[in-house]
Design a protein around this motif. Structure first.
Motif, PDB file in Angstrom:
ATOM      1  N   ASP A 107      -4.904   8.386  -2.083  1.00 29.29           N
ATOM      2  CA  ASP A 107      -5.016   8.272  -0.621  1.00 29.29           C
ATOM      3  C   ASP A 107      -4.506   6.928  -0.122  1.00 29.29           C
ATOM      4  O   ASP A 107      -3.967   6.119  -0.889  1.00 29.29           O
ATOM      5  N   LEU A 108      -4.713   6.709   1.195  1.00 26.03           N
ATOM      6  CA  LEU A 108      -4.221   5.494   1.863  1.00 26.03           C
ATOM      7  C   LEU A 108      -5.361   4.658   2.412  1.00 26.03           C
ATOM      8  O   LEU A 108      -5.147   3.808   3.260  1.00 26.03           O
ATOM      9  N   THR A 109      -6.557   4.912   1.945  1.00 23.12           N
ATOM     10  CA  THR A 109      -7.666   4.202   2.576  1.00 23.12           C
ATOM     11  C   THR A 109      -7.566   2.693   2.358  1.00 23.12           C
ATOM     12  O   THR A 109      -7.057   2.226   1.339  1.00 23.12           O
ATOM     13  N   GLY A 110      -8.085   1.953   3.331  1.00 23.87           N
ATOM     14  CA  GLY A 110      -8.257   0.511   3.196  1.00 23.87           C
ATOM     15  C   GLY A 110      -9.692   0.169   3.588  1.00 23.87           C
ATOM     16  O   GLY A 110      -9.957  -0.940   4.021  1.00 23.87           O
ATOM     17  N   GLN A 113     -15.994  -0.186   2.160  1.00 21.24           N
ATOM     18  CA  GLN A 113     -17.354   0.364   2.075  1.00 21.24           C
ATOM     19  C   GLN A 113     -17.313   1.813   1.604  1.00 21.24           C
ATOM     20  O   GLN A 113     -18.169   2.269   0.838  1.00 21.24           O
ATOM     21  N   TRP A 114     -16.287   2.542   2.005  1.00 15.58           N
ATOM     22  CA  TRP A 114     -16.157   3.958   1.612  1.00 15.58           C
ATOM     23  C   TRP A 114     -15.696   4.081   0.154  1.00 15.58           C
ATOM     24  O   TRP A 114     -16.205   4.915  -0.599  1.00 15.58           O
ATOM     25  N   ILE A 115     -14.787   3.213  -0.257  1.00 20.51           N
ATOM     26  CA  ILE A 115     -14.323   3.258  -1.653  1.00 20.51           C
ATOM     27  C   ILE A 115     -15.508   3.021  -2.594  1.00 20.51           C
ATOM     28  O   ILE A 115     -15.694   3.712  -3.597  1.00 20.51           O
ATOM     29  N   ARG A 132      -8.176  12.091 -11.888  1.00 21.42           N
ATOM     30  CA  ARG A 132      -7.857  10.680 -11.679  1.00 21.42           C
ATOM     31  C   ARG A 132      -7.881  10.428 -10.173  1.00 21.42           C
ATOM     32  O   ARG A 132      -7.041  10.975  -9.439  1.00 21.42           O
ATOM     33  N   ILE A 133      -8.856   9.644  -9.713  1.00 18.05           N
ATOM     34  CA  ILE A 133      -9.023   9.344  -8.292  1.00 18.05           C
ATOM     35  C   ILE A 133      -8.406   7.967  -8.053  1.00 18.05           C
ATOM     36  O   ILE A 133      -8.844   6.982  -8.667  1.00 18.05           O
ATOM     37  N   VAL A 134      -7.391   7.897  -7.186  1.00 20.19           N
ATOM     38  CA  VAL A 134      -6.698   6.616  -6.978  1.00 20.19           C
ATOM     39  C   VAL A 134      -6.644   6.316  -5.479  1.00 20.19           C
ATOM     40  O   VAL A 134      -5.841   6.896  -4.742  1.00 20.19           O
ATOM     41  N   HIS A 135      -7.522   5.438  -5.028  1.00 14.94           N
ATOM     42  CA  HIS A 135      -7.495   5.008  -3.626  1.00 14.94           C
ATOM     43  C   HIS A 135      -6.402   3.948  -3.431  1.00 14.94           C
ATOM     44  O   HIS A 135      -5.893   3.369  -4.394  1.00 14.94           O
ATOM     45  N   CYS A 136      -6.100   3.659  -2.162  1.00 16.13           N
ATOM     46  CA  CYS A 136      -5.252   2.507  -1.798  1.00 16.13           C
ATOM     47  C   CYS A 136      -3.806   2.621  -2.291  1.00 16.13           C
ATOM     48  O   CYS A 136      -3.246   1.656  -2.824  1.00 16.13           O
ATOM     49  N   CYS A 137      -3.190   3.794  -2.100  1.00 11.63           N
ATOM     50  CA  CYS A 137      -1.807   3.987  -2.536  1.00 11.63           C
ATOM     51  C   CYS A 137      -0.811   3.792  -1.395  1.00 11.63           C
ATOM     52  O   CYS A 137       0.218   4.475  -1.332  1.00 11.63           O
ATOM     53  N   GLY A 138      -1.112   2.885  -0.459  1.00  8.90           N
ATOM     54  CA  GLY A 138      -0.177   2.532   0.601  1.00  8.90           C
ATOM     55  C   GLY A 138       0.094   1.037   0.548  1.00  8.90           C
ATOM     56  O   GLY A 138      -0.040   0.411  -0.507  1.00  8.90           O
TER      57      GLY A 138
END
Ligand SMILES: NC(=O)c1ccc[n+]([C@@H]2O[C@H](COP(=O)([O-])OP(=O)(O)OC[C@H]3O[C@@H](n4cnc5c(N)ncnc54)[C@H](OP(=O)(O)O)[C@@H]3O)[C@@H](O)[C@H]2O)c1
Length: 404
Positions: A107-110, A113-115, A132-138
């Motif tokens: 995802d693209l989260t920044g 607190q949610w991560i 495989r959960i990968v946050h912050c892919c932006g």
């Protein structure tokens, strides 16, 4: 078991950034070269999107709170690329579904607190299912997490030692904000203004690390104007440091503390060496504080929400094309050896470049990172995809990674 129909599904294909991702796929890949589908909550909006793209693209309808529909979507694909945000408001059911069903997710989260909530709630399920959960892919946090990874690899090659201190400075950057990004920022400040524990948590650079991480190095946190001898410039705070530094420290922990137990990492913005540059560096912090105050107070927030771009709105195609980013990294080993690296992008950071980064992350997860090579869990971009992603970003996303 039959293979999933799609390599990835873009969930939130009708979002501002989702539409740019779809156009990028049309422009850069021949029909059938990538097996993908466009998903969202409204069939009507998806139909309009597909008609505009002028290609036959499969669509999937699922509302963000409809777990059976999200589950059905997850079963059809190797990876879900989600742009449905603010993630703290709409993103949790999808992460739960992916973590439980073994479907990879980017995802693209920044939203730190949610991560943190997602890691705490779903890491064990993801390990068990293989997801495989990968946050912050932006823009946050790929150029920074991968930039540090790139520098560390060269440090080990050249000095047989990691850089135990890394500083990142934004040399130059041009781009705007979308309604979705601003809504995510406003939601985060709202949460923080009501929760003093969360305020303390967000100040912790090791917030994404495990409870027994053992790190205690004190980290530089630039909040005003500081003269930096390494960059020979005045520097001020970089707004994305709050998320990126936490991701980079999690990368350190997930890679077995490869950069050292006393690893230090920080991010700043370069403003120059003149007196005006010093004032510029001061004004960044003042501006960030003023914006946070405006959002925290309900009357000014009401006015602000009327002025900023609405969900679905964002920088014009010309602004995306004319945008760019240029980042410098300086790493030092424990012995004092120094290495400099540079990472650039050829479109505006948040949209033109971010859209390419998320698509390339989807391709990388689906094609390059097999389930037997990388186990399930909550990874960072660098620890999930490493070199394979750098290769793709250079070849297909207009990014450069170089030593200086
Ligand atoms: N990390 C980065 O560098 C970076 C860069 C850009 C964006 N972002 C983040 O990415 C996200 C998207 O940004 P954006 O500007 O593209 O946002 P946007 O245009 O406001 O789009 C939001 C998306 O969420 C969908 N949505 C909202 N509620 C939903 C629900 N209940 N069920 C299903 N879908 C729902 C919307 O669907 P409809 O189209 O049907 O309204 C839309 O597709 C934001 O969270 C933003 O902060 C991060």
């Amino acid at each position: 078991m039959t293979a999933p129909a799609y390599e990835f599904v873009i969930y939130g294909a009708t979002s501002f950034v989702g539409q740019i991702m779809c156009q990028y796929l049309i422009d850069e890949f021949a029909e059938g070269e990538v097996r993908w589908a466009a998903a969202g909550r409204s069939q009507e909006k998806l139909n309009t999107l597909v008609k505009g793209l002028g290609r036959d693209i499969d669509t999937i309808v699922a509302a963000a709170d409809d777990e059976p529909a999200l589950q059905a979507m997850a079963e059809q694909t190797q990876v879900i690329l989600s742009t449905v945000g603010p993630y703290a408001l709409y993103g949790s059911p999808l992460v739960k579904v992916c973590a439980q069903s073994g479907t990879d997710y980017c995802d693209l989260t920044g939203e730190p607190q949610w991560i943190r909530r997602m890691i705490s709630a779903h890491e064990e399920d993801a390990k068990a299912s293989g997801a495989r959960i990968v946050h912050c892919c932006g823009f946050d946090s790929i150029p920074l997490d991968m930039g540090n990874f790139f520098l560390q690899q060269h440090s080990v090659q050249q000095f047989s030692a990691p850089a135990t201190t890394v500083k990142m400075a934004v040399n130059k950057m041009q781009g705007g904000g979308s309604g979705g990004t601003i809504a995510s920022g406003i939601n985060m400040i709202k949460e923080v203004s009501k929760d003093s524990q969360l305020r303390k948590d967000l100040a912790d650079p090791y917030y994404f690390c495990s409870t027994d991480h053992g790190f205690n190095a004190s980290q530089r946190n630039v909040t005003g104007a500081v003269y930096d001898d390494d960059f020979q410039s005045w520097v001020g705070p970089f707004i994305m440091a709050a998320i990126n530094t936490k991701i980079v420290h999690r990368s350190n922990e997930l890679s077995g503390k490869a950069f050292g137990e006393q690893f230090k990492y920080d991010e700043v913005m370069i403003t120059g060496s003149s007196f005006g540059a010093r004032m510029g560096a001061s004004s960044i912090g003042v501006g960030m504080g003023f914006f946070a105050l405006m959002v925290a107070l309900p009357p000014t927030r009401y006015v602000l929400e009327k002025l900023v771009p609405k969900p679905g709105e964002g920088p014009s195609p010309e602004a995306q094309l004319n945008g760019f980013f240029d980042l410098s990294f300086i790493g030092k080993t424990e012995q004092g050896e120094t290495l400099r690296a540079r990472v650039t992008g050829d479109r505006d950071p948040g949209y033109g470049c971010t859209a390419k980064m998320l698509v390339q992350s989807g391709l990388c997860m689906a094609r390059d990172i097999s389930k037997s090579d990388k186990a399930g869990g909550c990874w960072t971009p660098a620890t999930a995809m490493g070199d394979a992603l750098i290769t793709r970003l250079i070849a297909g996303a207009g990014m450069t990674f170089t030593l200086e």
